[in-house]
Design a protein around this motif. Structure first.
Motif, PDB file in Angstrom:
ATOM      1  N   ASN A   1       7.545  33.073  12.374  1.00  0.00           N
ATOM      2  CA  ASN A   1       7.324  33.517  10.998  1.00  0.00           C
ATOM      3  C   ASN A   1       6.825  34.958  11.061  1.00  0.00           C
ATOM      4  OD1 ASN A   1       6.805  33.761   8.290  1.00  0.00           O
ATOM      5  ND2 ASN A   1       5.146  32.274   8.222  1.00  0.00           N
ATOM      6  N   ILE A   2       7.765  35.874  11.249  1.00  0.00           N
ATOM      7  CA  ILE A   2       7.442  37.284  11.480  1.00  0.00           C
ATOM      8  C   ILE A   2       7.983  38.129  10.325  1.00  0.00           C
ATOM      9  CG2 ILE A   2       7.652  39.219  13.104  1.00  0.00           C
ATOM     10  CD1 ILE A   2       6.281  36.751  14.298  1.00  0.00           C
ATOM     11  N   ASN A   3       7.126  38.961   9.751  1.00  0.00           N
ATOM     12  CA  ASN A   3       7.564  39.875   8.687  1.00  0.00           C
ATOM     13  C   ASN A   3       8.167  41.125   9.316  1.00  0.00           C
ATOM     14  OD1 ASN A   3       6.142  38.015   7.142  1.00  0.00           O
ATOM     15  ND2 ASN A   3       5.424  39.572   5.725  1.00  0.00           N
ATOM     16  N   VAL A   4       9.469  41.328   9.109  1.00  0.00           N
ATOM     17  CA  VAL A   4      10.148  42.467   9.734  1.00  0.00           C
ATOM     18  C   VAL A   4      10.425  43.542   8.687  1.00  0.00           C
ATOM     19  CG1 VAL A   4      12.124  43.213  11.113  1.00  0.00           C
ATOM     20  CG2 VAL A   4      11.224  40.889  11.388  1.00  0.00           C
ATOM     21  N   LEU A   5       9.914  44.739   8.952  1.00  0.00           N
ATOM     22  CA  LEU A   5      10.169  45.911   8.108  1.00  0.00           C
ATOM     23  C   LEU A   5      10.948  46.926   8.935  1.00  0.00           C
ATOM     24  CD1 LEU A   5       9.628  47.554   5.476  1.00  0.00           C
ATOM     25  CD2 LEU A   5       7.543  48.387   6.565  1.00  0.00           C
ATOM     26  N   ILE A   6      12.099  47.357   8.419  1.00  0.00           N
ATOM     27  CA  ILE A   6      12.957  48.296   9.149  1.00  0.00           C
ATOM     28  C   ILE A   6      12.933  49.637   8.429  1.00  0.00           C
ATOM     29  CG2 ILE A   6      15.246  48.707  10.119  1.00  0.00           C
ATOM     30  CD1 ILE A   6      15.797  45.670   9.606  1.00  0.00           C
ATOM     31  N   ALA A   7      12.550  50.688   9.126  1.00  0.00           N
ATOM     32  CA  ALA A   7      12.588  52.049   8.577  1.00  0.00           C
ATOM     33  C   ALA A   7      13.779  52.774   9.201  1.00  0.00           C
ATOM     34  CB  ALA A   7      11.292  52.787   8.892  1.00  0.00           C
TER      35      ALA A   7
END
Length: 631
Positions: free
Chosen positions: A491-497
């Protein structure tokens, strides 16, 4: 009964007392656990217990009660030990029945190995490490809330902290040589001291080294490079089947750092080198499973509290004030949300839509799984990030200040081709070698695609990109067991820039549209950060954790209204809104409701969610037209 200090400073005395009173009854083990559970429930009793996360090992009294905030990095095979044993006084031949639970070595007398009263028991061993990527503000707040009183342990030589762990271990074992015959190991596998290894340290080694090193050298096997803190072997006596790999726990147990453990392990290694048939274990396995107690202390678990989060600003699960605290937070949720939105809008250079979506991303969490589909995930791709400035560095630092645990992966070609992301099984050492994707639940993973450059991905790079894609799409990591792969849900929150659209999948892409253009971007972002008082940051931190933990439902009336809306939107152009678009709108509406502290969907929030999605899609399509070549 024992005083307050006794059950913390001398928990084995409590255990032995309960055993002496009840050893004829099998209930004595349950009574021990219940005793400590009840003690830890009293007011702020948990804060009286010293933590291995905050206090150096040499300040902790051996055989005292300690706690450890950690994740289970590996699970070793069960081991047998003498649960009950009998000692004989050579001068009088009198025999005394003793408890062997929560200990590694016997503490007195000569053991009668032929006694009919001896009981062989079984226990499990977990290899536990500090929570990967835990933010500095979390560590500081936990340390400040501690009421434990510790002084340098008299069991260790003065100025111990001025020497390395290797020197300490050698100093500790020398005076024990003459008493070696008086210490008897209570288990079939104890510990090992590898004096030849130059890799013994409390900092994780760089992962740019070859992953094959794990069989020949000992390291602390932290998932993330550069991590600090102790690793611990946690001995579990009851209900170990209820624990899973990567579970986040606060363990309360009895600290064992007896130097005799290293001597016993040294003997085992020497004998196995001289005659390999004498041991079922390889030397590598002994090193991995029985490291020096001064480097990897043992904790004999009395009680473990599962952690839904590691935010120290919220009361613990057993706190009596929890209900009142949450009521107070919920009453202020809307105003804190508005303040956080203003802050993030400044960070996104005046782009309030991107700030709205970032809030939704930060409170997202997998709340259920339907077949293989994880429900609740919301991977966000923020495109349009400037490549030539340190913008993504600053953005990650800001997120790090808001969430309890995070990690940033710079997706440069070198990183992708060299970093070990997927954990793998080392059969020689019989251990799971960690990777950067072995993270605790609700960790924020920041993927910086602005670091991408032209070049060729090798086999490792392709495997890493595939692993990131599976993590985003299915919230799972396939651990490498050589002959097969094993799925581990996460359960990992992934944010891609990224500059353009990400090469990785995402649930939502929002393209930055700055309203400001400061002459010195780095200086501007630092000024915005410094304008936030610590008390204000704490409000944001509490807000994000509480909003994420709220339950949610949709009434039948709103469900019907949403269905009618969907039909109406498709009336003029059936291709304009797909079932996938509706699904995304429902996710946005759910997170939007939770962000306002509302546990059910209202008509107003549904309308706002539709408007946000229309603005976002319109902006993305305009960007495609500008770039022309973007997919």
């Amino acid at each position: 009964m024992p005083s307050v200090q006794d059950w913390i400073n001398n928990p084995l005395g409590v255990v032995d007392g309960i055993f002496a009173q009840n050893n004829s009854s099998p209930e004595w083990e349950r009574k021990v656990v219940e005793y400590f559970k009840e003690k830890l429930k009293v007011n702020d009793a948990q804060s009286w217990v010293p933590s291995l996360n905050d206090v150096p090992l040499h300040y902790l009294k051996p055989n005292s009660l300690v706690k450890f905030r950690c994740v289970i990095q590996d699970m070793f095979d069960p081991e047998f030990f003498m649960g009950v044993y009998e000692t004989v006084d050579p001068s009088t031949n009198s025999k005394v029945l003793r408890c062997g639970k929560y200990k590694d070595v016997t503490d007195c007398g000569q053991v009668d190995f032929n006694s009919r009263n001896a009981v062989t028991s079984e226990r499990q061993t977990f290899y536990c490490v500090p929570i990967p990527g835990e933010s500095q503000w979390v560590k500081e707040n936990y340390a400040c809330s501690s009421q434990a009183r510790v002084v340098p342990s008299t069991s260790y030589t003065p100025n111990r902290h001025k020497r390395s762990y290797e020197e300490d271990d050698e100093m500790d074992t020398q005076p024990q040589q003459e008493n070696k015959s008086n210490s008897v190991g209570l288990q079939n596998v104890d510990s090992h001291r590898n004096v030849d290894s130059k890799r013994l340290e409390t900092e994780a080694p760089s992962q740019n080294t070859s992953p094959s090193h794990c069989s020949s050298n000992l390291d602390l096997n932290f998932p993330l490079p550069g991590e600090r803190g102790p690793a611990c072997l946690v001995k579990v006596y009851e209900e170990w089947d209820g624990f899973k790999l990567n579970d986040m726990l606060e363990v309360f147990g009895i600290l064992s750092v007896d130097p005799a453990l290293s001597l016993i392990a040294d003997d085992k290694e020497a004998s196995s080198l001289l005659d390999p048939t004498e041991s079922m274990e390889t030397v590598e396995e002994q090193r991995a499973h029985s490291p020096p107690a001064s480097l990897v202390p043992r904790i004999h678990m009395l009680y473990a509290q599962p952690l839904q989060h590691n935010n120290p600003l919220l009361p613990s699960a057993v706190s009596e004030d929890k209900g009142a605290f949450l009521s107070g937070v919920l009453s202020e949720l809307t105003s804190v949300r508005a303040e956080l939105l203003t802050y993030l809008t400044h960070i996104f250079l005046g782009d309030s839509l991107a700030a709205e979506y970032l809030i939704l991303h930060l409170i997202s969490s997998v709340y259920a799984r339907r077949d293989v589909l994880p429900l609740g995930k919301f991977t966000l791709n923020v495109s349009g990030c400037p490549h030539s400035s340190p913008y993504t560095d600053q953005l990650y630092q800001i997120i790090q200040q808001l969430v309890p645990s995070s990690y940033r992966i710079c997706m440069s070609l070198q990183n992708m081709n060299n970093q070990r992301m997927v954990p793998r099984k080392d059969y020689t050492a019989n251990r799971l070698v960690s990777g950067t994707l072995q993270l605790a639940s609700n960790t924020s993973l920041f993927l910086d695609e602005t670091q991408l450059e032209q070049g060729q991905l090798d086999t490792t790079g392709v495997r890493n990109i595939t692993a990131l894609g599976n993590l985003i799409s299915w919230q799972k990591v396939d651990y490498d067991f050589n002959y097969h792969q094993m799925e581990f849900p996460c359960n990992i929150n992934v944010l891609i820039a990224s500059e353009g659209r990400s090469l990785l999948p995402s649930d939502c892409q929002v393209h930055l549209r700055p309203a400001l253009s400061p002459p010195n971007l780095e200086e501007y972002l630092k000024t915005v950060q410094q304008a936030q008082a610590p008390s204000q940051l704490n409000k944001y931190r509490v807000y994000l954790t509480v909003a994420r933990s709220l339950d949610y439902n949709i009434s039948d009336q709103i469900t019907k209204a949403v269905e009618e809306d969907f039909v109406e939107m498709r009336k003029d152009d059936p291709q304009s809104v797909s079932a996938e678009d509706l699904h995304r709108m429902l996710i946005v509406a759910r997170l939007l409701s939770l962000s306002y502290g509302q546990t059910s969907l209202s008509r107003e929030n549904w309308i706002k969610a539709k408007q946000m999605e229309m603005m976002r899609i319109s902006r993305t399509q305009q960007q495609k037209c500008v770039n022309g070549n973007e997919p």
